[in-house]
Motif scaffolding. Sequence first.
Motif, short mmCIF file in Angstrom:
data_model
loop_
_atom_site.label_atom_id
_atom_site.label_comp_id
_atom_site.label_asym_id
_atom_site.label_seq_id
_atom_site.Cartn_x
_atom_site.Cartn_y
_atom_site.Cartn_z
N ASN A 127 2.01 -8.65 -8.10
CA ASN A 127 2.69 -8.04 -6.95
C ASN A 127 2.10 -6.70 -6.53
N PHE A 128 1.60 -5.94 -7.49
CA PHE A 128 1.18 -4.57 -7.17
C PHE A 128 -0.29 -4.28 -7.47
N PHE A 129 -0.74 -4.59 -8.68
CA PHE A 129 -2.10 -4.23 -9.06
C PHE A 129 -3.13 -5.00 -8.25
N VAL A 130 -2.94 -6.30 -8.09
CA VAL A 130 -3.92 -7.12 -7.36
C VAL A 130 -4.07 -6.66 -5.91
N PRO A 131 -2.97 -6.49 -5.15
CA PRO A 131 -3.13 -6.00 -3.77
C PRO A 131 -3.75 -4.60 -3.71
N ALA A 132 -3.39 -3.74 -4.68
CA ALA A 132 -3.90 -2.36 -4.65
C ALA A 132 -5.40 -2.31 -4.94
N ARG A 133 -5.89 -3.21 -5.79
CA ARG A 133 -7.30 -3.16 -6.16
C ARG A 133 -8.18 -4.07 -5.31
N PHE A 134 -7.61 -5.13 -4.76
CA PHE A 134 -8.44 -6.12 -4.07
C PHE A 134 -8.07 -6.31 -2.60
N GLY A 135 -7.27 -5.39 -2.06
CA GLY A 135 -6.98 -5.42 -0.64
C GLY A 135 -5.76 -6.24 -0.28
N GLY A 136 -5.43 -6.23 1.01
CA GLY A 136 -4.27 -6.96 1.49
C GLY A 136 -3.09 -6.10 1.83
N LEU A 137 -3.23 -4.76 1.65
CA LEU A 137 -2.15 -3.84 1.96
C LEU A 137 -2.33 -3.24 3.34
N ASP A 138 -1.22 -2.87 3.96
CA ASP A 138 -1.28 -2.09 5.19
C ASP A 138 -1.75 -0.69 4.85
N THR A 139 -2.19 0.04 5.85
CA THR A 139 -2.67 1.41 5.62
C THR A 139 -1.77 2.42 6.30
N VAL A 140 -1.87 3.66 5.86
CA VAL A 140 -1.09 4.75 6.42
C VAL A 140 -1.96 6.00 6.44
N SER A 141 -1.75 6.85 7.45
CA SER A 141 -2.53 8.09 7.57
C SER A 141 -1.75 9.25 6.96
N ILE A 142 -2.41 9.97 6.03
CA ILE A 142 -1.81 11.14 5.40
C ILE A 142 -2.80 12.29 5.49
N ASP A 143 -2.43 13.34 6.21
CA ASP A 143 -3.33 14.49 6.40
C ASP A 143 -4.70 14.04 6.90
N ASN A 144 -4.68 13.16 7.89
CA ASN A 144 -5.89 12.65 8.54
C ASN A 144 -6.77 11.80 7.63
N GLU A 145 -6.22 11.36 6.51
CA GLU A 145 -6.93 10.45 5.61
C GLU A 145 -6.18 9.12 5.58
N VAL A 146 -6.93 8.02 5.49
CA VAL A 146 -6.32 6.69 5.48
C VAL A 146 -6.14 6.22 4.03
N TYR A 147 -4.91 5.80 3.73
CA TYR A 147 -4.57 5.33 2.39
C TYR A 147 -3.92 3.95 2.47
N ASP A 148 -4.11 3.14 1.44
CA ASP A 148 -3.35 1.90 1.32
C ASP A 148 -1.88 2.25 1.12
N ASN A 149 -1.01 1.54 1.83
CA ASN A 149 0.42 1.84 1.76
C ASN A 149 1.09 1.01 0.66
N LEU A 150 0.74 1.32 -0.59
CA LEU A 150 1.35 0.64 -1.73
C LEU A 150 2.83 0.98 -1.83
N TYR A 151 3.20 2.14 -1.34
CA TYR A 151 4.60 2.57 -1.35
C TYR A 151 5.49 1.55 -0.63
N ALA A 152 5.05 1.11 0.54
CA ALA A 152 5.84 0.14 1.31
C ALA A 152 5.97 -1.17 0.55
N GLU A 153 4.90 -1.56 -0.16
CA GLU A 153 4.93 -2.80 -0.93
C GLU A 153 5.94 -2.71 -2.08
N VAL A 154 5.97 -1.56 -2.73
CA VAL A 154 6.89 -1.37 -3.86
C VAL A 154 8.33 -1.33 -3.37
N ILE A 155 8.57 -0.60 -2.28
CA ILE A 155 9.93 -0.49 -1.74
C ILE A 155 10.44 -1.86 -1.29
#
Length: 226
Positions: A127-155
């Motif tokens: 549920n968490f490690f595979v998407p975080a390491r191998f893609g498939g997550l939505d992204t979010v911008s934080i301080d002008n940097e793009v991050y995988d939005n694992l937070y949304a997946e966990v919530i």
Amino acid sequence: MSWFTKTFSSTIGRKIVMSITGLFLCSFLVVHLIGNLQLLASDGGDAFNVYSAFMGTNKVIRFMELILVLGFVFHIYDAIVLTRRNKSARPIDYAEQRPQENSTWSSRNMGLLGTVILVFLIIHLYNFFVPARFGGLDTVSIDNEVYDNLYAEVIYAFSQWWYVLIYVLSMIALAYHLIHGFQSAFQTLGLDHKKYTPFIQKFGYAFSILVCLGFAAIPLYVFFFF
């Protein structure tokens, strides 16, 4: 076969490996819990996503992941081997045996507890490690940097009652597993002394309860208050 191979393939050798890997995995639990607590920060998940990105890109952390995987593999493999050896050594239980009078429930059911934890680990990684390491997550911008939005997946996962139930039950199993395993590890390594053993027992009990309670509290808090 070398003396090293003979030593660590023996029953006592496998118990030593289980003890060392078990204590190492205990340290991982503390680090993992600290990281998970970032989920409760009131910043919309920014702290957790930044933390997740750091864990996924830092070379030292990635190397330690390999060590962690090896720790899990050796711990699980040796547990299976030792369980089979114990059963083969006594294929038929004594009719008058009363194990409940000579051992704790957790010590008699370490195999069952370990199986529950292993099943949970597989679900958790999927549920968490595979998407975080191998893609498939939505992204979010934080301080002008793009991050995988694992937070949304966990919530999202913690908003589903069945997953929260599995998580909490698995943490209860882990607590029982640790209560016996923590003390047993020190005993196997020869760190058993009438002066220090009571402290080790109390510390192990407190560690097991507090760490697992911390893990279980996070999905419950998200489920009821998010």
